[in-house]
Design an enzyme around this catalytic site. Structure first.
Site, PDB file in Angstrom:
ATOM      1  N   GLY A  46       0.831  -1.196   0.000  1.00  0.00           N
ATOM      2  CA  GLY A  46       0.000   0.000   0.000  1.00  0.00           C
ATOM      3  C   GLY A  46       0.865   1.246   0.000  1.00  0.00           C
ATOM      4  O   GLY A  46       2.002   1.217   0.462  1.00  0.00           O
ATOM      5  N   GLN A  51       2.888   9.882   1.268  1.00  0.00           N
ATOM      6  CA  GLN A  51       4.194   9.234   1.350  1.00  0.00           C
ATOM      7  C   GLN A  51       5.114   9.608   0.191  1.00  0.00           C
ATOM      8  O   GLN A  51       6.315   9.370   0.261  1.00  0.00           O
ATOM      9  CB  GLN A  51       4.039   7.713   1.414  1.00  0.00           C
ATOM     10  CG  GLN A  51       3.452   7.224   2.715  1.00  0.00           C
ATOM     11  CD  GLN A  51       3.301   5.728   2.711  1.00  0.00           C
ATOM     12  OE1 GLN A  51       2.284   5.202   2.267  1.00  0.00           O
ATOM     13  NE2 GLN A  51       4.319   5.038   3.186  1.00  0.00           N
ATOM     14  N   CYS A  89       6.438  -0.336   7.139  1.00  0.00           N
ATOM     15  CA  CYS A  89       6.007   0.819   6.360  1.00  0.00           C
ATOM     16  C   CYS A  89       7.145   1.269   5.456  1.00  0.00           C
ATOM     17  O   CYS A  89       8.295   1.320   5.883  1.00  0.00           O
ATOM     18  CB  CYS A  89       5.596   1.949   7.310  1.00  0.00           C
ATOM     19  SG  CYS A  89       5.025   3.438   6.496  1.00  0.00           S
ATOM     20  N   LEU A  90       6.793   1.611   4.233  1.00  0.00           N
ATOM     21  CA  LEU A  90       7.809   2.094   3.299  1.00  0.00           C
ATOM     22  C   LEU A  90       8.434   3.398   3.786  1.00  0.00           C
ATOM     23  O   LEU A  90       9.561   3.712   3.411  1.00  0.00           O
ATOM     24  CB  LEU A  90       7.191   2.278   1.910  1.00  0.00           C
ATOM     25  CG  LEU A  90       6.644   1.007   1.266  1.00  0.00           C
ATOM     26  CD1 LEU A  90       5.971   1.327  -0.057  1.00  0.00           C
ATOM     27  CD2 LEU A  90       7.723  -0.038   1.090  1.00  0.00           C
ATOM     28  N   HIS A 131      -3.956   1.144   7.876  1.00  0.00           N
ATOM     29  CA  HIS A 131      -2.591   1.683   7.896  1.00  0.00           C
ATOM     30  C   HIS A 131      -2.476   2.876   6.947  1.00  0.00           C
ATOM     31  O   HIS A 131      -1.960   3.933   7.315  1.00  0.00           O
ATOM     32  CB  HIS A 131      -1.619   0.563   7.505  1.00  0.00           C
ATOM     33  CG  HIS A 131      -0.196   0.974   7.426  1.00  0.00           C
ATOM     34  ND1 HIS A 131       0.752   0.565   8.342  1.00  0.00           N
ATOM     35  CD2 HIS A 131       0.468   1.757   6.538  1.00  0.00           C
ATOM     36  CE1 HIS A 131       1.925   1.083   8.005  1.00  0.00           C
ATOM     37  NE2 HIS A 131       1.784   1.806   6.913  1.00  0.00           N
ATOM     38  N   GLU A 132      -2.967   2.703   5.721  1.00  0.00           N
ATOM     39  CA  GLU A 132      -2.855   3.772   4.726  1.00  0.00           C
ATOM     40  C   GLU A 132      -3.773   4.954   5.059  1.00  0.00           C
ATOM     41  O   GLU A 132      -3.399   6.111   4.851  1.00  0.00           O
ATOM     42  CB  GLU A 132      -3.135   3.244   3.321  1.00  0.00           C
ATOM     43  CG  GLU A 132      -2.190   2.142   2.851  1.00  0.00           C
ATOM     44  CD  GLU A 132      -0.711   2.481   2.960  1.00  0.00           C
ATOM     45  OE1 GLU A 132      -0.339   3.664   2.855  1.00  0.00           O
ATOM     46  OE2 GLU A 132       0.080   1.541   3.163  1.00  0.00           O
ATOM     47  N   HIS A 135      -2.135   7.252   7.396  1.00  0.00           N
ATOM     48  CA  HIS A 135      -1.211   8.183   6.724  1.00  0.00           C
ATOM     49  C   HIS A 135      -1.939   9.456   6.289  1.00  0.00           C
ATOM     50  O   HIS A 135      -1.381  10.548   6.371  1.00  0.00           O
ATOM     51  CB  HIS A 135      -0.576   7.537   5.486  1.00  0.00           C
ATOM     52  CG  HIS A 135       0.610   6.695   5.772  1.00  0.00           C
ATOM     53  ND1 HIS A 135       1.763   7.182   6.327  1.00  0.00           N
ATOM     54  CD2 HIS A 135       0.833   5.379   5.556  1.00  0.00           C
ATOM     55  CE1 HIS A 135       2.653   6.214   6.453  1.00  0.00           C
ATOM     56  NE2 HIS A 135       2.104   5.104   5.993  1.00  0.00           N
TER      57      HIS A 135
END
Length: 161
Positions: A46, A51, A89-90, A131-132, A135
């Site tokens: 995701g 991000q 997480c990226l 999670h996304e 963000h």
């Protein structure tokens, strides 16, 4: 398509709230394509627009189990149950944390064609979406994690959110 730079924890933009997407046009579709390319290159499941430095309520995801989708202006309608699992997480490389999330969620969103939709998700897909969506509100999983772990970057095959 172009690979975009993923913002890393400490970048102030990751703590800002994203704004609603008002127009779905070719620029947004190009951004979605670029976000997918960036997410796949980084081996994620995701990616939220914030991000990559865009304060838009826009998420791309692929759970690698048959669900690949674009969520525009997502809003959680309901939730139930809870479970705890490791997340990565990226934007937080080489770290993982144990996070408690709802097991099932229901959301309203707009797809890339501009159609308003409702989705009921559970388990891994529900975790990715939550999670996304965090963000989009300037929240990182590290804010919610009970425990954090360092991850050896030499280990291959681990999926990151």
């Amino acid at each position: 398509m172009a690979k975009l730079q993923i913002r890393i924890d400490g970048d102030p933009i990751l703590r800002k709230k994203s704004r609603k997407v008002e127009t779905i046009d070719e620029d947004l579709r190009r951004l979605v394509d670029d976000m997918y390319e960036t997410m796949y290159e980084a081996q994620g499941v995701g990616l939220a627009a914030v991000q990559i430095g865009k304060l838009k309520q826009l998420i791309v995801l692929d759970d690698y189990e048959g669900t690949k989708m674009v969520l525009i202006n997502p809003e959680r309608v309901s939730e139930e149950g809870s479970s705890e699992a490791l997340e990565g997480c990226l934007s937080v490389p080489e770290r993982m944390g144990r996070v408690k999330r709802y097991e099932k969620i229901k959301i309203n969103y707009t797809d890339i064609e501009g159609e308003e939709k409702t989705l009921e998700a559970e388990d891994f897909l529900a975790r990715i979406i939550q999670h996304e969506m965090d963000h989009l509100n300037g929240i990182l999983y590290t804010d919610l994690a009970d425990e954090m772990y360092n991850v050896d970057p030499a280990r291959e095959g681990e999926e990151k959110e």
